[in-house]
Motif scaffolding. Structure first.
Motif, PDB file in Angstrom:
ATOM      1  N   GLY A  61       5.934 -72.323 -19.429  1.00  0.00           N
ATOM      2  CA  GLY A  61       5.219 -72.985 -20.508  1.00  0.00           C
ATOM      3  C   GLY A  61       4.102 -72.142 -21.082  1.00  0.00           C
ATOM      4  N   LEU A  62       3.535 -71.254 -20.289  1.00  0.00           N
ATOM      5  CA  LEU A  62       2.511 -70.343 -20.794  1.00  0.00           C
ATOM      6  C   LEU A  62       3.137 -69.172 -21.528  1.00  0.00           C
ATOM      7  CD1 LEU A  62      -0.469 -69.541 -20.977  1.00  0.00           C
ATOM      8  CD2 LEU A  62      -0.230 -68.432 -18.735  1.00  0.00           C
ATOM      9  N   GLY A  63       4.162 -68.601 -20.944  1.00  0.00           N
ATOM     10  CA  GLY A  63       4.862 -67.491 -21.587  1.00  0.00           C
ATOM     11  C   GLY A  63       3.916 -66.368 -21.955  1.00  0.00           C
ATOM     12  N   ASP A  64       4.003 -65.910 -23.212  1.00  0.00           N
ATOM     13  CA  ASP A  64       3.145 -64.824 -23.690  1.00  0.00           C
ATOM     14  C   ASP A  64       1.913 -65.329 -24.418  1.00  0.00           C
ATOM     15  OD1 ASP A  64       4.911 -62.877 -22.710  1.00  0.00           O
ATOM     16  OD2 ASP A  64       6.135 -62.969 -24.525  1.00  0.00           O
ATOM     17  N   ASP A  65       1.706 -66.643 -24.439  1.00  0.00           N
ATOM     18  CA  ASP A  65       0.544 -67.197 -25.127  1.00  0.00           C
ATOM     19  C   ASP A  65      -0.739 -66.881 -24.369  1.00  0.00           C
ATOM     20  OD1 ASP A  65       1.900 -68.309 -27.270  1.00  0.00           O
ATOM     21  OD2 ASP A  65       2.175 -70.249 -26.288  1.00  0.00           O
ATOM     22  N   ARG A  66      -1.847 -66.965 -25.090  1.00  0.00           N
ATOM     23  CA  ARG A  66      -3.153 -66.744 -24.457  1.00  0.00           C
ATOM     24  C   ARG A  66      -3.564 -67.949 -23.625  1.00  0.00           C
ATOM     25  NH1 ARG A  66      -6.656 -65.649 -21.967  1.00  0.00           N
ATOM     26  NH2 ARG A  66      -8.570 -64.450 -22.315  1.00  0.00           N
ATOM     27  N   LEU A  67      -3.255 -69.164 -24.118  1.00  0.00           N
ATOM     28  CA  LEU A  67      -3.581 -70.410 -23.440  1.00  0.00           C
ATOM     29  C   LEU A  67      -2.360 -71.332 -23.491  1.00  0.00           C
ATOM     30  CD1 LEU A  67      -7.180 -71.066 -24.866  1.00  0.00           C
ATOM     31  CD2 LEU A  67      -6.618 -70.200 -22.588  1.00  0.00           C
TER      32      LEU A  67
END
Length: 393
Positions: A179-185
């Protein structure tokens, strides 16, 4: 060294506030406890004489389970003072009896978590119900609920484990990390969401995954990927923290930027941010004691309003400082504008809807998480146990 002792080393004033709030929480819980469970809220009403009262409304299984976690950190005598004669074990048992009628992942996970930490004899039944709900689930899942599920399973692992736990723990971990993947948050939903708010995550969407991933690292004998993800979230929210200690509400998960800062919630300042950041530090991560102390100070001195948020005569805290924006125009416009143009602010909205309103209610989980954040001391023991099991395996 207790959490309060660590806080006192960087902010004696903040530590004094926590001392005061722990006592207030114990006194403030009984007015919301009825028939073995907690009300949804105590809503403030101001009389003609200007004095406030707090009227109980509704019931909440979710909030009851959170209070059980918090009260379980207290000595038995104090538990009975907080629960009108009951203990955290009694309250957890009341929630377990409700499980056949509960279909929500989040509520079930919290009950299972409480059962693990109170040592309830029906933990197996709670774990089985959590498995049923997870196995039946399809489609997107709320980030907060996925995090609570992982925290519950990590608590079961720390409590001694259960048949088939490792596979479920791994699947829950993988879902949350994906769910986090490459995102910052974190985003609000793991899976698809409407385009105009798919990129947005709230403060709770950061705190609970940070907490559960840190606890997984502690319970599972070390999990560097989980700890690194928790560190990423902590760094992100601390970098975005307001100059007066505000833990902001909505973020652009892609960049970590603040989409909309308000409301600022008392429970975030007093409890949820400290809880997750302290769990991260306990698990071997970066300590953020200065950020925690700054957030606590917002409760007694803030630019938004001069109104007191800590109400000693009612033994509660008012819920939040918010914009005078009952239709949530600012939140919607900023979510849509940042979906189209990252970093867009539409600054005129700050003048049109200033953050001058106070929400006069207090929900029981706010007091429950406060106790849990500051009195919980089991994570370091869980880390030692987990590392020993991991090395033995």
């Amino acid at each position: 060294m207790t959490r309060l002792t660590r806080l006192r080393s960087v902010g004696p004033d903040a530590a004094d506030l926590v001392d005061r709030m722990v006592d207030l929480s114990v006194r403030g819980l009984p007015p919301g406890y009825a028939d073995g469970e907690f009300v949804f809220t105590r809503r403030g009403h101001r009389g003609p004489d200007g004095r406030w009262t707090a009227v109980p409304e509704g019931r909440s299984v979710r909030y009851s389970a959170i209070v059980a976690l918090g009260v379980a950190t207290l000595p038995e005598k104090t538990q009975r003072a907080a629960l009108a004669g009951d203990t955290a074990l009694d309250l957890t048992g009341n929630m377990i009896k409700r499980l056949p009628d509960i279909t929500g992942l989040g509520d079930t996970a919290l009950i299972c978590w409480a059962a693990a930490e109170t040592g309830h004899s029906d933990l197996g039944a709670a774990l089985a119900r959590l498995a049923e709900i997870e196995d039946a689930a399809t489609g997107p899942v709320y980030t907060v609920e996925a995090a609570w599920a992982l925290a519950a399973l990590a608590a079961v692992r720390t409590a001694g484990g259960a048949p088939g736990l490792d596979g479920r723990l791994e699947r829950s971990r993988d879902r949350l990390l994906a769910g986090l993947g490459d995102d910052r948050l974190y985003r609000h939903v793991i899976g698809s969401a409407p385009w105009y708010r798919a990129h947005v995550g709230c403060f709770a969407d950061q705190v609970y995954p940070m907490q559960s991933l840190a606890r997984l690292h502690a319970a599972a004998g070390g999990d560097s990927e989980a700890l690194a993800a928790a560190e990423r979230i902590a760094e992100g929210i601390c970098a975005a923290q307001g100059s007066e200690g505000q833990w902001w509400w909505h973020y652009d998960a892609r960049t970590g930027g603040v989409v909309e800062g308000y409301p600022v919630y008392s429970v975030h300042q007093l409890s949820m941010a400290p809880m997750a950041l302290l769990d991260l530090a306990d698990a071997g991560g970066t300590p953020y004691m200065d950020a925690i102390a700054l957030g606590l100070r917002w409760m007694t001195s803030r630019p938004e309003t001069d109104e007191e948020l800590i109400v000693e005569e009612l033994d509660l805290t008012w819920r939040k400082a918010a914009r005078d924006d009952p239709k949530k125009v600012v939140r919607g416009v900023r979510a849509m504008s940042t979906a189209i143009n990252r970093g867009a602010r539409v600054a005129v909205l700050d003048r049109m809807y200033p953050p001058v309103a106070v929400d006069h209610e207090c929900r029981p989980y706010e007091l429950g998480w406060l106790l849990y954040a500051w009195l919980f001391e089991g994570l370091s023991q869980g880390l030692s146990q987990g590392l020993s099991e991991g090395l033995a395996g």
